[in-house]
Write a protein that holds these residues in place. Structure first.
Motif, PDB file in Angstrom:
ATOM      1  N   GLU A   1       0.844  -1.203   0.000  1.00  0.00           N
ATOM      2  CA  GLU A   1       0.000   0.000   0.000  1.00  0.00           C
ATOM      3  C   GLU A   1       0.876   1.248   0.000  1.00  0.00           C
ATOM      4  O   GLU A   1       1.781   1.384   0.837  1.00  0.00           O
ATOM      5  CB  GLU A   1      -0.912   0.023   1.233  1.00  0.00           C
ATOM      6  N   ILE A   2       0.598   2.158  -0.936  1.00  0.00           N
ATOM      7  CA  ILE A   2       1.283   3.446  -0.972  1.00  0.00           C
ATOM      8  C   ILE A   2       0.271   4.539  -1.306  1.00  0.00           C
ATOM      9  O   ILE A   2      -0.813   4.266  -1.816  1.00  0.00           O
ATOM     10  CB  ILE A   2       2.440   3.463  -2.003  1.00  0.00           C
ATOM     11  N   SER A   3       0.651   5.757  -1.021  1.00  0.00           N
ATOM     12  CA  SER A   3      -0.243   6.889  -1.260  1.00  0.00           C
ATOM     13  C   SER A   3      -0.175   7.341  -2.716  1.00  0.00           C
ATOM     14  O   SER A   3       0.808   7.070  -3.419  1.00  0.00           O
ATOM     15  CB  SER A   3       0.155   8.052  -0.356  1.00  0.00           C
TER      16      SER A   3
ATOM     17  N   ASN B   1      -1.629   2.136  -9.963  1.00  0.00           N
ATOM     18  CA  ASN B   1      -2.272   1.078  -9.175  1.00  0.00           C
ATOM     19  C   ASN B   1      -2.171  -0.256  -9.927  1.00  0.00           C
ATOM     20  O   ASN B   1      -2.517  -0.352 -11.097  1.00  0.00           O
ATOM     21  CB  ASN B   1      -3.740   1.431  -8.943  1.00  0.00           C
ATOM     22  N   GLY B   2      -1.689  -1.292  -9.231  1.00  0.00           N
ATOM     23  CA  GLY B   2      -1.524  -2.606  -9.842  1.00  0.00           C
ATOM     24  C   GLY B   2      -0.169  -2.871 -10.437  1.00  0.00           C
ATOM     25  O   GLY B   2       0.134  -4.016 -10.821  1.00  0.00           O
ATOM     26  N   ASP B   3       0.677  -1.839 -10.527  1.00  0.00           N
ATOM     27  CA  ASP B   3       2.031  -2.041 -11.054  1.00  0.00           C
ATOM     28  C   ASP B   3       2.874  -2.863 -10.079  1.00  0.00           C
ATOM     29  O   ASP B   3       2.647  -2.858  -8.869  1.00  0.00           O
ATOM     30  CB  ASP B   3       2.736  -0.692 -11.272  1.00  0.00           C
ATOM     31  N   TRP B   4       3.885  -3.520 -10.619  1.00  0.00           N
ATOM     32  CA  TRP B   4       4.874  -4.186  -9.775  1.00  0.00           C
ATOM     33  C   TRP B   4       5.827  -3.142  -9.200  1.00  0.00           C
ATOM     34  O   TRP B   4       6.241  -2.204  -9.889  1.00  0.00           O
ATOM     35  CB  TRP B   4       5.670  -5.212 -10.557  1.00  0.00           C
ATOM     36  N   VAL B   5       6.163  -3.305  -7.931  1.00  0.00           N
ATOM     37  CA  VAL B   5       7.165  -2.445  -7.294  1.00  0.00           C
ATOM     38  C   VAL B   5       8.127  -3.322  -6.501  1.00  0.00           C
ATOM     39  O   VAL B   5       7.810  -4.448  -6.122  1.00  0.00           O
ATOM     40  CB  VAL B   5       6.526  -1.399  -6.346  1.00  0.00           C
ATOM     41  N   VAL B   6       9.313  -2.783  -6.249  1.00  0.00           N
ATOM     42  CA  VAL B   6      10.319  -3.437  -5.411  1.00  0.00           C
ATOM     43  C   VAL B   6      10.534  -2.572  -4.171  1.00  0.00           C
ATOM     44  O   VAL B   6      10.789  -1.363  -4.287  1.00  0.00           O
ATOM     45  CB  VAL B   6      11.643  -3.616  -6.168  1.00  0.00           C
ATOM     46  N   VAL B   7      10.403  -3.178  -2.999  1.00  0.00           N
ATOM     47  CA  VAL B   7      10.670  -2.505  -1.728  1.00  0.00           C
ATOM     48  C   VAL B   7      11.950  -3.095  -1.164  1.00  0.00           C
ATOM     49  O   VAL B   7      12.114  -4.324  -1.110  1.00  0.00           O
ATOM     50  CB  VAL B   7       9.515  -2.699  -0.720  1.00  0.00           C
TER      51      VAL B   7
ATOM     52  N   THR C   1      -3.560   4.039  -2.639  1.00  0.00           N
ATOM     53  CA  THR C   1      -4.753   4.316  -1.847  1.00  0.00           C
ATOM     54  C   THR C   1      -4.603   5.590  -1.031  1.00  0.00           C
ATOM     55  O   THR C   1      -3.508   5.921  -0.558  1.00  0.00           O
ATOM     56  CB  THR C   1      -5.044   3.138  -0.892  1.00  0.00           C
ATOM     57  N   GLU C   2      -5.725   6.277  -0.864  1.00  0.00           N
ATOM     58  CA  GLU C   2      -5.760   7.479  -0.028  1.00  0.00           C
ATOM     59  C   GLU C   2      -5.586   7.145   1.455  1.00  0.00           C
ATOM     60  O   GLU C   2      -5.381   8.038   2.278  1.00  0.00           O
ATOM     61  CB  GLU C   2      -7.108   8.206  -0.225  1.00  0.00           C
ATOM     62  N   ARG C   3      -5.680   5.860   1.808  1.00  0.00           N
ATOM     63  CA  ARG C   3      -5.590   5.482   3.223  1.00  0.00           C
ATOM     64  C   ARG C   3      -4.216   5.769   3.810  1.00  0.00           C
ATOM     65  O   ARG C   3      -4.064   5.828   5.023  1.00  0.00           O
ATOM     66  CB  ARG C   3      -5.916   3.991   3.379  1.00  0.00           C
ATOM     67  N   LEU C   4      -3.203   5.887   2.959  1.00  0.00           N
ATOM     68  CA  LEU C   4      -1.839   6.094   3.451  1.00  0.00           C
ATOM     69  C   LEU C   4      -1.267   7.449   3.043  1.00  0.00           C
ATOM     70  O   LEU C   4      -0.088   7.563   2.734  1.00  0.00           O
ATOM     71  CB  LEU C   4      -0.915   4.965   2.957  1.00  0.00           C
ATOM     72  N   LYS C   5      -2.079   8.451   3.042  1.00  0.00           N
ATOM     73  CA  LYS C   5      -1.588   9.772   2.678  1.00  0.00           C
ATOM     74  C   LYS C   5      -0.454  10.189   3.614  1.00  0.00           C
ATOM     75  O   LYS C   5      -0.473   9.884   4.802  1.00  0.00           O
ATOM     76  CB  LYS C   5      -2.718  10.802   2.723  1.00  0.00           C
ATOM     77  N   PRO C   6       0.567  10.875   3.087  1.00  0.00           N
ATOM     78  CA  PRO C   6       1.704  11.266   3.935  1.00  0.00           C
ATOM     79  C   PRO C   6       1.303  12.316   4.963  1.00  0.00           C
ATOM     80  O   PRO C   6       0.327  13.055   4.784  1.00  0.00           O
ATOM     81  CB  PRO C   6       2.707  11.837   2.931  1.00  0.00           C
ATOM     82  N   VAL C   7       2.054  12.350   6.064  1.00  0.00           N
ATOM     83  CA  VAL C   7       1.904  13.406   7.055  1.00  0.00           C
ATOM     84  C   VAL C   7       3.140  14.296   6.973  1.00  0.00           C
ATOM     85  O   VAL C   7       4.195  13.884   6.476  1.00  0.00           O
ATOM     86  CB  VAL C   7       1.733  12.828   8.474  1.00  0.00           C
ATOM     87  N   ILE C   8       3.006  15.523   7.460  1.00  0.00           N
ATOM     88  CA  ILE C   8       4.118  16.472   7.417  1.00  0.00           C
ATOM     89  C   ILE C   8       4.838  16.420   8.759  1.00  0.00           C
ATOM     90  O   ILE C   8       4.259  16.698   9.805  1.00  0.00           O
ATOM     91  CB  ILE C   8       3.625  17.899   7.124  1.00  0.00           C
ATOM     92  N   VAL C   9       6.113  16.037   8.714  1.00  0.00           N
ATOM     93  CA  VAL C   9       6.929  15.894   9.920  1.00  0.00           C
ATOM     94  C   VAL C   9       8.131  16.829   9.797  1.00  0.00           C
ATOM     95  O   VAL C   9       8.905  16.723   8.824  1.00  0.00           O
ATOM     96  CB  VAL C   9       7.394  14.434  10.092  1.00  0.00           C
TER      97      VAL C   9
END
Length: 884
Positions: A751-753, A764-770, A784-792
């Motif tokens: 999951e990413i924003s 969305n649906g692409d292959w990624v490497v972590v 997904t919008e569920r993981l929107k970044p926060v400002i730190v």
């Protein structure tokens, strides 16, 4: 759970999940309760329907967040900062429940003059850079005490006005002064007003008439500072007067049906049953007399000192009964061979001299110091942190015994791991023994609320499948037979071990009688072999035997197994006291003396639980009172009183020698008496609250396969967090071999924003490497919008969400997320930091030698008739054809 144990007395949930329905406010933090504990989530939702406020604070917007009235997004690993902001608000605005705090906590205790806080560096008095521990000033965190007779330590000095600068409350105020809403926002990424809103909701819903609850799970425990996160929650609940009361408390939401039982009667290297300390190879544990004289908290001392406040456990409070607990345990293990003359064979107990927790054990395995191991219901090849190191360690063994339902990643580590190029080169001989499932054996579970429930076998296990009890019992009998004629003293413990559980009724030869095991755990009088009715009957003279003092009372008569109880709810105030059995003594809400005021009257009619009956001269109520039943509220001990006689009639926390809930922990935690915000072990950000970057007592085993990313490394700017899905379980062995669950969640994903996806050119649906320095994985991206970044600290903190359930074995296979996580141990519980570590992400795929191969899907049974009273959507999938 040292965070709860040091705060309240017991390392377990204070209240039961059903009691959440009585809450006026529920804060869920460090948990996605709706998806990880969906059945238990019914109760906070019921409270919400009755008017309670439901708050969720989490790095991800989940189904729990969707139901909550208030959701606050924070950066992973910053929970202590957020909770510190709540504590500061309570103290700054004097919203604490003053009568409760003065009477029932250690807020008025004065702390030793040696105590000091280095406000800028984040360390406490006594830190020794050479040893990495707090051993330079052993007494610096302790109470300031009066001088007793003959120069001995007297009673702690107090200031009931709470004005003395060295009293706990004033120390708390100074400690949390820096946790302003703005400072918390800068660290966590939430808005300052969100900190204030959560704090105000908790304050508004606490007091005489109202109570709030806090529930957490692995989202708190799997951090280097996990115990201190829990401590911060305990401080909030003590300040607001929410401990020991209906609708209050701190709930540790356990991740398995018997995780609580696995610590009560532990599968842990450093504890004996009932939270007795495992003896160490140190002078203070050389003999039984020394072990008992030094008490429960001997290992909590700082520095090599013979005395300290930690020794108060020996003479005051419930732990003064440790001789009864320990000697009864030795009698149940060694029977007639354990006598007063030989110190009940205490010398037969192994004395540990090193860290043998799971992660340290596997590092030793990786370094060639261990030749073989047993894995029973464990899958470290996929479930262990830094799983690549775990797999490499398993492949260095001479032999490996695995008991499981299926051939897991650990069982097939020698050939199925895609990293293995030549299985013939692996020296490990693997023995896979088929295990019986829960429906194929008798036994019990001890769950989140300390409840022991009995289950009977429904069907016989197929083929050679056997229960864990059968395996352990049969192995024990074989070992005893092997050594029965050994003349060696070192073999005497095995020869004399009591091991008589024959008579299981499962229709399987050699199956032990598990109810007989529970009878032994409950304990009995040796002379007449009569079952103990409760821990009050335990003795230290060798006349009683008991496998775990906390469970004493569960089997009070030969044919009365209270874990089988199925009593109904009787009335609206019921605590479900007749359903199964709860330790200790079937008490559903711990510390419930605190539900009444110091005079023994309920704080309010609305939150009534137990109270003092003046006419009967005893405690009574809806729950079993967590107090001596005939001790009047006005009872005051003499200065030289000992045991439970030293606990006053208005001191609800009887496991502590002062009878108080601890806002400030004078001993018991290695990294400080109060929570401090430290950045996670790996973090893209520098600590802006204190100079100390991360917890200085975090243990990182040295191994070439376990590199750690330094703070702020631009090569790894993203924050990874791991989590569970409803459809799968842990690393997957119990769910990825199930066709129906595999159909519901067929594939690993990341999951990413949208913001991070845009930066990296990922759709969305692409292959990624972590990737991390420890490994790299590939999976499909779920944008997904569920993981929107926060400002730190003025810049975005991007979060990468990683479900933990996949591996190379089973009907659905995928990347092993734990290949990425670091192997580290928190200072208090030896738990890893899987909820926050750094990573990198790029589009594309890995170049594999060979991909993992899934097993063929098992055929789904087709039922001729539908299941009665079950909607079509819930019928087994095999009943339907596609499109019908």
């Amino acid at each position: 759970m040292p965070g709860l144990g040091t705060s309240f007395g017991f390392g377990a949930a204070s209240n039961h999940p059903r009691d959440l329905a009585n809450s006026d406010c529920v804060l869920i933090m460090g948990s996605n309760m709706a998806e990880s504990h969906p059945v238990g989530f019914h109760w906070p939702v019921l409270a919400q329907q009755r008017g309670a406020v439901l708050i969720h604070v989490d790095p991800r917007y989940t189904r729990t967040s969707a139901v909550a009235d208030v959701f606050v997004k924070i950066r992973p690993g910053t929970d202590i900062a957020f909770l510190g902001g709540v504590i500061r608000y309570i103290l700054e605005h004097e919203r604490f429940f003053k009568e409760y705090v003065v009477s029932y906590t250690n807020a008025a205790m004065l702390i030793a003059d040696e105590y000091r806080r280095h406000d800028d560096d984040g360390l406490f008095a006594g830190f020794n850079p050479a040893t990495g521990g707090y051993d330079l000033i052993p007494g610096a965190w302790e109470y300031a005490c009066e001088s007793g007779r003959d120069g001995e330590r007297g009673l702690p000095r107090t200031d009931p006005t709470l004005q003395d600068p060295m009293c706990v409350l004033q120390i708390l105020k100074r400690h949390y002064a820096r946790y302003t809403p703005q400072a918390v926002s800068r660290v966590c990424g939430c808005r300052p007003e969100e900190v204030i809103k959560v704090a105000e909701l908790l304050c508004r819903n606490s007091g005489r008439e109202r109570t709030s609850a806090i529930a957490y799970a692995l989202g708190w425990t799997q951090h280097a500072t996990g115990a201190q996160m829990i401590r911060a929650a305990a401080i909030i609940q003590l300040l607001l007067g929410n401990v020991g009361r209906p609708g209050g408390g701190v709930l540790a939401l356990r991740g398995h049906a018997c995780i609580q039982g696995a610590t009560d009667i532990p599968v842990l290297f450093d504890m004996l049953p009932g939270y007795l300390p495992q003896p160490r190879a140190v002078p203070g544990h050389a003999t039984l007399a020394q072990y008992l004289a030094n008490g429960k908290s001997y290992l909590a001392r700082r520095g090599d000192v013979p005395n300290g406040l930690w020794k108060e456990d020996v003479v005051r409070g419930a732990w003064s009964d440790m001789p009864k607990f320990a000697i009864s345990l030795l009698k149940v293990w060694y029977g007639e061979a354990a006598t007063p003359e030989n110190a009940y064979r205490y010398t037969w107990l192994p004395k540990i001299d090193e860290d043998l927790s799971e992660m340290s054990y596997f590092v030793k395995m990786h370094q060639g110091h261990i030749r073989g191991t047993f894995l029973m219901g464990q899958n470290p090849a996929a479930g262990g942190p830094n799983a690549r190191l775990h797999r490499d360690a398993l492949r260095r063994l001479d032999w490996l015994v695995i008991r499981d339902f299926f051939e897991t990643e650990s069982a097939s580590v020698w050939y199925a791991d895609p990293e293995v190029t030549d299985p013939k080169a692996i020296p490990t001989e693997v023995f896979l023994l088929p295990a019986a499932s829960v429906v194929e054996k008798d036994g019990s579970f001890t769950n989140t609320e300390r409840m022991i429930q009995w289950h009977d076998r429904a069907i016989l296990p197929p083929g050679d499948c056997r229960s864990d009890a059968w395996f352990a019992y049969d192995l024990g009998k074989r070992l005893k037979a092997l050594y029965q004629n050994s003349p060696l003293e070192r073999d005497a413990p095995l020869r004399h071990l009591t091991w008589d559980y024959d008579g299981g009724n499962l229709g399987i030869e050699g199956e032990p009688n598990t109810e007989q095991v529970l009878r032994e755990i409950n304990g009995y009088h040796l002379g007449e072999r009569r079952q103990l009715r409760g821990p009050a009957e335990l003795a230290s003279d060798g006349s009683t035997a008991c496998g775990c003092w906390l469970y004493c009372g569960i089997f009070p008569e030969e044919r009365t197994n209270r874990a089988r109880s199925k009593g109904p709810q009787l009335h609206g105030t019921s605590v479900y006291g007749e359903w199964a059995w709860v330790w200790p003594e079937n008490r559903r809400i711990l510390y419930n003396r605190a539900s009444a005021d110091p005079q023994g009257r309920p704080w309010s009619e609305r939150k009534k639980l137990v109270w003092w009956d003046e006419t009967a001269q005893r405690w009574t109520g809806y729950d079993v009172p967590d107090f001596e039943i005939a001790k009047a509220p006005g009872y005051r001990p003499s200065a030289d009183a000992q045991g439970m006689a030293a606990i006053a009639g208005d001191a609800p926390f009887r496991m502590h020698p002062d009878g108080r809930g601890w806002l400030y922990v004078p001993y018991g935690l290695k990294d400080g008496p109060l929570p401090v915000f430290y950045e996670p072990l790996e973090s893209p950000f520098l600590n802006t609250l204190v100079r100390q970057q991360s917890d200085p007592l975090t243990v990182v085993p040295a191994d070439p396969m376990n590199p750690i990313v330094p703070p702020g490394d631009p090569a790894y700017p993203l924050i990874a967090t791991t989590y569970r899905l409803t459809e799968h379980y842990l690393s997957g062995p119990m769910s990825r071999f199930d066709s129906w669950l595999g159909e519901l969640q067929p594939e690993m994903f990341v999951e990413i924003s949208p913001e991070l996806a845009g930066e990296r050119g990922v759709a969305n649906g692409d292959w990624v490497v972590v990737s991390t320095p420890r490994g790299e994985i590939e999976a499909r991206a779920l944008v997904t919008e569920r993981l929107k970044p926060v400002i730190v600290d003025g810049r975005p903190a991007h979060i990468v969400g990683l479900p933990i359930h996949w591996g190379y074995a089973g009907e659905t296979v995928g990347a092993i997320v734990n290949d990425l996580s670091p192997l580290s141990l928190d200072p208090n519980a030896d738990i890893h930091s899987g909820k926050s570590f750094v990573c990198q992400l790029r589009p594309g795929r890995l170049r594999r030698v060979r991909p993992p191969t899934p097993l063929p899907m098992a055929p789904i049974p087709i039922l001729a008739d539908p299941i009665p009273e079950t909607p079509d959507a819930a019928q087994p999938a095999g009943r339907f054809r596609h499109g019908q």
